[in-house]
Design an enzyme around this catalytic site. Structure first.
Site, PDB file in Angstrom:
ATOM      1  N   ASP A 137     -23.599  51.950  -4.294  1.00 20.65           N
ATOM      2  CA  ASP A 137     -23.450  51.910  -2.832  1.00 20.65           C
ATOM      3  C   ASP A 137     -23.329  50.439  -2.445  1.00 20.65           C
ATOM      4  O   ASP A 137     -23.493  49.553  -3.286  1.00 20.65           O
ATOM      5  CB  ASP A 137     -24.696  52.540  -2.171  1.00 20.65           C
ATOM      6  N   SER A 138     -23.106  50.211  -1.157  1.00 23.47           N
ATOM      7  CA  SER A 138     -23.054  48.827  -0.681  1.00 23.47           C
ATOM      8  C   SER A 138     -24.445  48.204  -0.591  1.00 23.47           C
ATOM      9  O   SER A 138     -24.573  46.993  -0.522  1.00 23.47           O
ATOM     10  CB  SER A 138     -22.409  48.797   0.701  1.00 23.47           C
ATOM     11  N   CYS A 197     -21.986  56.553  -1.518  1.00 21.99           N
ATOM     12  CA  CYS A 197     -21.606  55.871  -0.283  1.00 21.99           C
ATOM     13  C   CYS A 197     -20.480  56.676   0.342  1.00 21.99           C
ATOM     14  O   CYS A 197     -19.472  56.953  -0.326  1.00 21.99           O
ATOM     15  CB  CYS A 197     -21.128  54.465  -0.648  1.00 21.99           C
ATOM     16  N   GLU A 240     -30.706  48.046   7.312  1.00 17.45           N
ATOM     17  CA  GLU A 240     -30.808  46.969   6.312  1.00 17.45           C
ATOM     18  C   GLU A 240     -31.725  45.843   6.803  1.00 17.45           C
ATOM     19  O   GLU A 240     -32.308  45.120   6.005  1.00 17.45           O
ATOM     20  CB  GLU A 240     -29.423  46.406   5.958  1.00 17.45           C
ATOM     21  N   CYS A 263     -23.406  59.032   6.139  1.00 18.09           N
ATOM     22  CA  CYS A 263     -23.654  57.699   5.586  1.00 18.09           C
ATOM     23  C   CYS A 263     -24.969  57.798   4.829  1.00 18.09           C
ATOM     24  O   CYS A 263     -25.952  58.351   5.344  1.00 18.09           O
ATOM     25  CB  CYS A 263     -23.766  56.675   6.714  1.00 18.09           C
ATOM     26  N   HIS A 299     -27.118  55.679   4.177  1.00 18.17           N
ATOM     27  CA  HIS A 299     -28.253  54.936   4.744  1.00 18.17           C
ATOM     28  C   HIS A 299     -29.060  55.817   5.720  1.00 18.17           C
ATOM     29  O   HIS A 299     -30.242  55.581   5.928  1.00 18.17           O
ATOM     30  CB  HIS A 299     -27.767  53.720   5.540  1.00 18.17           C
TER      31      HIS A 299
HETATM   32  N1  DGL Z   1     -24.180  53.683   2.748  1.00 13.07           N
HETATM   33  C1  DGL Z   1     -22.816  53.589   3.051  1.00 13.07           C
HETATM   34  C2  DGL Z   1     -22.165  54.856   3.477  1.00 13.07           C
HETATM   35  O1  DGL Z   1     -22.627  55.892   3.067  1.00 13.07           O
HETATM   36  C3  DGL Z   1     -22.190  52.334   3.478  1.00 13.07           C
HETATM   37  C4  DGL Z   1     -22.718  51.579   4.599  1.00 13.07           C
HETATM   38  C5  DGL Z   1     -21.974  50.295   4.753  1.00 13.07           C
HETATM   39  O2  DGL Z   1     -22.015  49.483   3.845  1.00 13.07           O
HETATM   40  O3  DGL Z   1     -21.330  50.106   5.797  1.00 13.07           O
HETATM   41  O4  DGL Z   1     -21.194  54.863   4.166  1.00 13.07           O
END
Ligand code: DGL
Length: 272
Positions: A13-14, A76, A157, A189, A191
């Site tokens: 993931d990012s 992600c 974050e 997402c 996150h």
């Molecule tokens: N966790 C990510 C997602 O599911 C990426 C969030 C990001 O880096 O913008 O989209």
């Protein structure tokens, strides 16, 4: 493709978001070893162009294959939206590739359709429209409403969770129609499960909130079982890489895994 099961599962993931998926996989498959890559140097993916996201995703996938992974989970939604098909075309012969969107779409179609469903995600995910397309292709009656909620990733974050700031941001995004009166909400997402409880509270715990973590972990197990790649005798060793060290990553990873994780910093783009 190598057929031995005792190889690790790669997850990327990012940033910290993919840890929601990684943790769910570990809970379901504790004997499996995992290699996690958090591309914190390029966070947030949601603000990047599809070309840039694909470039990052390809490099990380190549790295995970070189680490002998039997499967790569794109934990992600943003990378799953824009990079899943090209990654499968490029690396599909070498490794199993799993995205986080298909299992959630299937869950909605099987259990909830045609309920009015909202999808929230990063700008890149919502722009790509993959959830809407996949749901509508399979059930034209389904009513899907998407909205980009770009402040949520930096907010998480930065550690703004369970507080007034995160409540205000959630309210600002979800108060307007049609999202305010959906019957189900997809957290598009990885996150967002971190603030799932707060989002549920916004809806007075009255609608189903779908997130990819547990649903994807189940899909990972099914796929490994189907391909004869499930490893039941392992001792589940995990390694966590980040492309840039952040204190918050360490803190939140500790929250998920009930222990402080040792992060290894690895810049895959050092040479350009
Ligand atoms: N966790 C990510 C997602 O599911 C990426 C969030 C990001 O880096 O913008 O989209």
């Amino acid at each position: 493709m190598k057929r031995n099961a005792n190889r690790p599962i790669g997850v990327f993931d990012s940033g910290v978001g993919g840890l929601t998926v990684a943790h769910a996989i570990k809970q379901r498959l504790p004997e499996e070893s995992m290699i996690y890559f958090g591309d914190t140097a390029h966070l947030p993916y949601g603000e990047k162009s599809p070309e840039a996201i694909l470039r990052y995703a390809e490099r990380i996938t190549r790295f995970l294959i070189n680490q002998n992974c039997k499967m790569v989970v794109i934990a992600c939604n943003t990378a799953s939206s824009v990079a899943y098909i090209p990654l499968k075309e490029k690396f599909g012969e070498e490794v199993e590739i799993v995205n986080v969107i298909d299992p959630v779409v299937e869950y909605y179609l099987d259990h909830l359709a045609p309920a009015r469903v909202g999808v929230i995600g990063t700008k890149a995910t919502i722009r790509a429209g993959v959830y809407e397309k996949k749901i509508r292709e399979n059930n034209p009656e389904a009513r899907v409403f998407s909205k980009a909620t770009p402040l949520l990733v930096p907010m998480i974050e930065e550690g703004f969770i369970f507080d007034d700031i995160s409540n205000a941001v959630i309210r600002a995004y979800l108060s307007d129609e049609p999202l305010h009166s959906v019957e189900a909400l997809i957290l598009g997402c990885t996150h967002y499960p971190i603030i799932k409880n707060q989002i549920s509270r916004f809806y007075n715990f009255s609608i189903e909130i779908l997130d990819s973590a547990a649903i994807v972990a189940r899909a990972v197990k099914e796929l490994l079982t189907g391909k004869n790649l499930l490893y039941k005798e392992g001792s589940g060793k995990d390694v966590f890489f980040v492309s840039d060290y952040t204190e918050y990553f360490e803190k939140i990873s500790g929250m998920f895994f009930e222990k402080t994780l040792t992060l290894k910093k690895l810049d895959l783009w050092k040479d350009g």
